[in-house]
Design a protein around this motif. Sequence first.
Motif, PDB file in Angstrom:
ATOM      1  N   VAL A 164      56.542  28.107 -10.496  1.00  0.00           N
ATOM      2  CA  VAL A 164      55.403  28.276 -11.400  1.00  0.00           C
ATOM      3  C   VAL A 164      55.915  28.209 -12.839  1.00  0.00           C
ATOM      4  CG1 VAL A 164      53.564  29.826 -12.147  1.00  0.00           C
ATOM      5  CG2 VAL A 164      54.169  29.677  -9.724  1.00  0.00           C
ATOM      6  N   PRO A 165      55.416  27.289 -13.665  1.00  0.00           N
ATOM      7  CA  PRO A 165      55.917  27.150 -15.041  1.00  0.00           C
ATOM      8  C   PRO A 165      55.642  28.403 -15.863  1.00  0.00           C
ATOM      9  CG  PRO A 165      54.639  25.219 -14.385  1.00  0.00           C
ATOM     10  CD  PRO A 165      54.413  26.260 -13.329  1.00  0.00           C
ATOM     11  N   PRO A 166      56.656  28.948 -16.526  1.00  0.00           N
ATOM     12  CA  PRO A 166      56.410  30.114 -17.403  1.00  0.00           C
ATOM     13  C   PRO A 166      55.440  29.801 -18.528  1.00  0.00           C
ATOM     14  CG  PRO A 166      58.758  29.835 -16.946  1.00  0.00           C
ATOM     15  CD  PRO A 166      58.078  28.617 -16.428  1.00  0.00           C
ATOM     16  N   ALA A 167      55.283  28.520 -18.857  1.00  0.00           N
ATOM     17  CA  ALA A 167      54.346  28.149 -19.925  1.00  0.00           C
ATOM     18  C   ALA A 167      52.918  28.566 -19.604  1.00  0.00           C
ATOM     19  CB  ALA A 167      54.409  26.642 -20.162  1.00  0.00           C
ATOM     20  N   VAL A 174      48.654  33.990 -24.919  1.00  0.00           N
ATOM     21  CA  VAL A 174      48.071  33.542 -26.188  1.00  0.00           C
ATOM     22  C   VAL A 174      46.556  33.707 -26.172  1.00  0.00           C
ATOM     23  CG1 VAL A 174      47.697  31.513 -27.646  1.00  0.00           C
ATOM     24  CG2 VAL A 174      49.962  31.960 -26.696  1.00  0.00           C
ATOM     25  N   ASP A 175      45.949  33.478 -25.021  1.00  0.00           N
ATOM     26  CA  ASP A 175      44.494  33.627 -24.896  1.00  0.00           C
ATOM     27  C   ASP A 175      44.051  35.076 -24.835  1.00  0.00           C
ATOM     28  OD1 ASP A 175      44.183  30.903 -24.952  1.00  0.00           O
ATOM     29  OD2 ASP A 175      44.147  30.682 -22.760  1.00  0.00           O
ATOM     30  N   VAL A 180      48.959  42.246 -16.364  1.00  0.00           N
ATOM     31  CA  VAL A 180      48.338  42.373 -15.040  1.00  0.00           C
ATOM     32  C   VAL A 180      47.314  41.276 -14.815  1.00  0.00           C
ATOM     33  CG1 VAL A 180      46.947  43.869 -13.559  1.00  0.00           C
ATOM     34  CG2 VAL A 180      48.714  44.872 -15.019  1.00  0.00           C
ATOM     35  N   ARG A 181      46.494  40.995 -15.850  1.00  0.00           N
ATOM     36  CA  ARG A 181      45.480  39.939 -15.706  1.00  0.00           C
ATOM     37  C   ARG A 181      46.139  38.574 -15.521  1.00  0.00           C
ATOM     38  NH1 ARG A 181      39.996  39.441 -16.642  1.00  0.00           N
ATOM     39  NH2 ARG A 181      39.418  37.330 -15.950  1.00  0.00           N
ATOM     40  N   THR A 182      47.250  38.331 -16.184  1.00  0.00           N
ATOM     41  CA  THR A 182      47.965  37.067 -16.018  1.00  0.00           C
ATOM     42  C   THR A 182      48.495  36.907 -14.606  1.00  0.00           C
ATOM     43  OG1 THR A 182      48.616  37.074 -18.355  1.00  0.00           O
ATOM     44  CG2 THR A 182      49.898  35.688 -16.863  1.00  0.00           C
ATOM     45  N   LEU A 183      49.048  37.999 -14.059  1.00  0.00           N
ATOM     46  CA  LEU A 183      49.574  37.928 -12.696  1.00  0.00           C
ATOM     47  C   LEU A 183      48.455  37.683 -11.680  1.00  0.00           C
ATOM     48  CD1 LEU A 183      52.178  40.842 -12.738  1.00  0.00           C
ATOM     49  CD2 LEU A 183      52.621  38.396 -12.912  1.00  0.00           C
ATOM     50  N   ILE A 184      47.342  38.392 -11.842  1.00  0.00           N
ATOM     51  CA  ILE A 184      46.252  38.286 -10.872  1.00  0.00           C
ATOM     52  C   ILE A 184      45.526  36.950 -10.970  1.00  0.00           C
ATOM     53  CG2 ILE A 184      44.031  39.267 -10.157  1.00  0.00           C
ATOM     54  CD1 ILE A 184      45.101  42.001 -10.960  1.00  0.00           C
ATOM     55  N   SER A 185      45.269  36.475 -12.209  1.00  0.00           N
ATOM     56  CA  SER A 185      44.425  35.294 -12.405  1.00  0.00           C
ATOM     57  C   SER A 185      45.205  33.991 -12.481  1.00  0.00           C
ATOM     58  CB  SER A 185      43.589  35.464 -13.689  1.00  0.00           C
ATOM     59  OG  SER A 185      42.783  36.612 -13.625  1.00  0.00           O
ATOM     60  N   VAL A 186      46.483  34.056 -12.832  1.00  0.00           N
ATOM     61  CA  VAL A 186      47.241  32.814 -13.066  1.00  0.00           C
ATOM     62  C   VAL A 186      48.366  32.648 -12.045  1.00  0.00           C
ATOM     63  CG1 VAL A 186      48.649  31.519 -14.708  1.00  0.00           C
ATOM     64  CG2 VAL A 186      46.695  32.854 -15.523  1.00  0.00           C
ATOM     65  N   VAL A 187      49.226  33.647 -11.922  1.00  0.00           N
ATOM     66  CA  VAL A 187      50.444  33.485 -11.122  1.00  0.00           C
ATOM     67  C   VAL A 187      50.159  33.578  -9.625  1.00  0.00           C
ATOM     68  CG1 VAL A 187      52.749  34.391 -10.658  1.00  0.00           C
ATOM     69  CG2 VAL A 187      51.870  34.345 -12.996  1.00  0.00           C
ATOM     70  N   SER A 272      44.680  23.795  -4.363  1.00  0.00           N
ATOM     71  CA  SER A 272      44.218  24.638  -5.447  1.00  0.00           C
ATOM     72  C   SER A 272      45.293  24.854  -6.487  1.00  0.00           C
ATOM     73  CB  SER A 272      43.760  26.000  -4.880  1.00  0.00           C
ATOM     74  OG  SER A 272      43.423  26.899  -5.912  1.00  0.00           O
ATOM     75  N   GLY A 273      46.528  25.084  -6.014  1.00  0.00           N
ATOM     76  CA  GLY A 273      47.637  25.256  -6.955  1.00  0.00           C
ATOM     77  C   GLY A 273      47.900  24.015  -7.758  1.00  0.00           C
ATOM     78  N   ALA A 274      47.752  22.826  -7.132  1.00  0.00           N
ATOM     79  CA  ALA A 274      47.980  21.581  -7.871  1.00  0.00           C
ATOM     80  C   ALA A 274      46.946  21.401  -8.966  1.00  0.00           C
ATOM     81  CB  ALA A 274      47.939  20.403  -6.897  1.00  0.00           C
ATOM     82  N   VAL A 275      45.685  21.768  -8.670  1.00  0.00           N
ATOM     83  CA  VAL A 275      44.636  21.609  -9.679  1.00  0.00           C
ATOM     84  C   VAL A 275      44.830  22.577 -10.829  1.00  0.00           C
ATOM     85  CG1 VAL A 275      42.177  21.826 -10.064  1.00  0.00           C
ATOM     86  CG2 VAL A 275      42.978  20.690  -8.012  1.00  0.00           C
ATOM     87  N   LYS A 276      45.143  23.854 -10.472  1.00  0.00           N
ATOM     88  CA  LYS A 276      45.292  24.856 -11.526  1.00  0.00           C
ATOM     89  C   LYS A 276      46.533  24.609 -12.346  1.00  0.00           C
ATOM     90  CE  LYS A 276      42.783  28.443  -9.052  1.00  0.00           C
ATOM     91  NZ  LYS A 276      42.828  29.789  -8.454  1.00  0.00           N
ATOM     92  N   GLY A 277      47.576  24.045 -11.723  1.00  0.00           N
ATOM     93  CA  GLY A 277      48.804  23.798 -12.464  1.00  0.00           C
ATOM     94  C   GLY A 277      48.655  22.674 -13.434  1.00  0.00           C
TER      95      GLY A 277
END
Length: 277
Positions: A164-167, A174-175, A180-187, A272-277
Motif C-alpha cells: 500500500v503506497p504511503p502516499a 492532508v485532507d 484512525v480514520r486513515t486506517l479504517i477508510s484508506v488502508v 476494489s483495491g485496484a480501483v481505490k489505489g
Amino acid sequence: MRTRPAVRGLQYLALLGYLVFLVFPLAWLVSTAFKTPQEIAEIHPHWIPRNPTLRNFSDAFDLQPILHAAGNSLVVAVSASVITVLLATPAAYAVARHRSAVSKGALGWVLLSQIFPFILIVIPLFLVLKQFDLINSLPGLVLVYVVWNMPFALWMLRSYVRAVPPALEEAAAVDGAGRVRTLISVVFPLLAPGVVATTLFAFINSWNEFFFALVLLKTPEKLTLPLVLIRFIGADGVASLGPLAAASVLATVPSLLFFAFIQRRLSSGMLSGAVKG
C-alpha cells in the motif's frame, strides 16, 4: 516479450502435471467412498465403482460422531481464523510502517519460531494451559491455534501492508483525516485481499490440525474431526477403508465450500483495491 510456442507448451504441460498431482488423491478418495468392501479389497482396483453405494457414508455416521466433531472443528477453526486476523492486521501494519529495532526483532522472532518442531513445545504448552484450566477445552485449543497461526499471518499481512503506497496515507492526512480514520477508510480496505487470503490459510490450518488437538483434548464430546477420523483405524492397525474414505470426503466439504465462498470476496477485494489505489 512473447513466449515461444515450445516454451508455452512446456508451461501448460507442467501445469497439467501439477493439477493431476493435486486432483489424484481427492479423486481416488471419492472413488473409494462409493465402493463396496469387495471392490476396495481387489488387488487391481478400478477408478470408477462398478456398483456405487452409499453404505460407507451411513456406516461412517453409525460408527463415529461425525456431525458433532465437525461442529467442534467448525467452531474452533472459525474462531481461531477470525481472532488471528483481528490481531495480525494491526500488528502487521505497525511492523511494516514503523521500522525500528523492535520491529526487526519481532520479525526475526517470527522467522525463528517457524524453525522449532512443534513437539518441542508440547510439554511447556500443556503445563501453561493446565495452570489456566484450559486443558480439554475448545477455548484452549482456539488459543493454541491463534498463537500457531499468528507468525505466518503476521508475515503474510506485512507484505500486503508494504504494497500500500504511503502516499495514500499522506494524502488522507492532508485532507484532514486522523490516523484512525486513515486506517479504517484508506488502508484496511486495500488490505482486503490479504485479509481474505490470511483468513483462508488460518481456517484450513485449524480445520486440519491434528497434533495439538490430540494432546489437549480428552473427552469424546470435545474431539475435533481429525481426531474422530483416526478412530476408523482399529487397535490392530486395520482400517475401515470404506467408512474412513466417506468420512474424509465429508471432512473436505467445509474447506472447499469456505474456499469457494471466500474466493469471490478475494476477487472483489482485489478489484476494489485496484480501483481505490
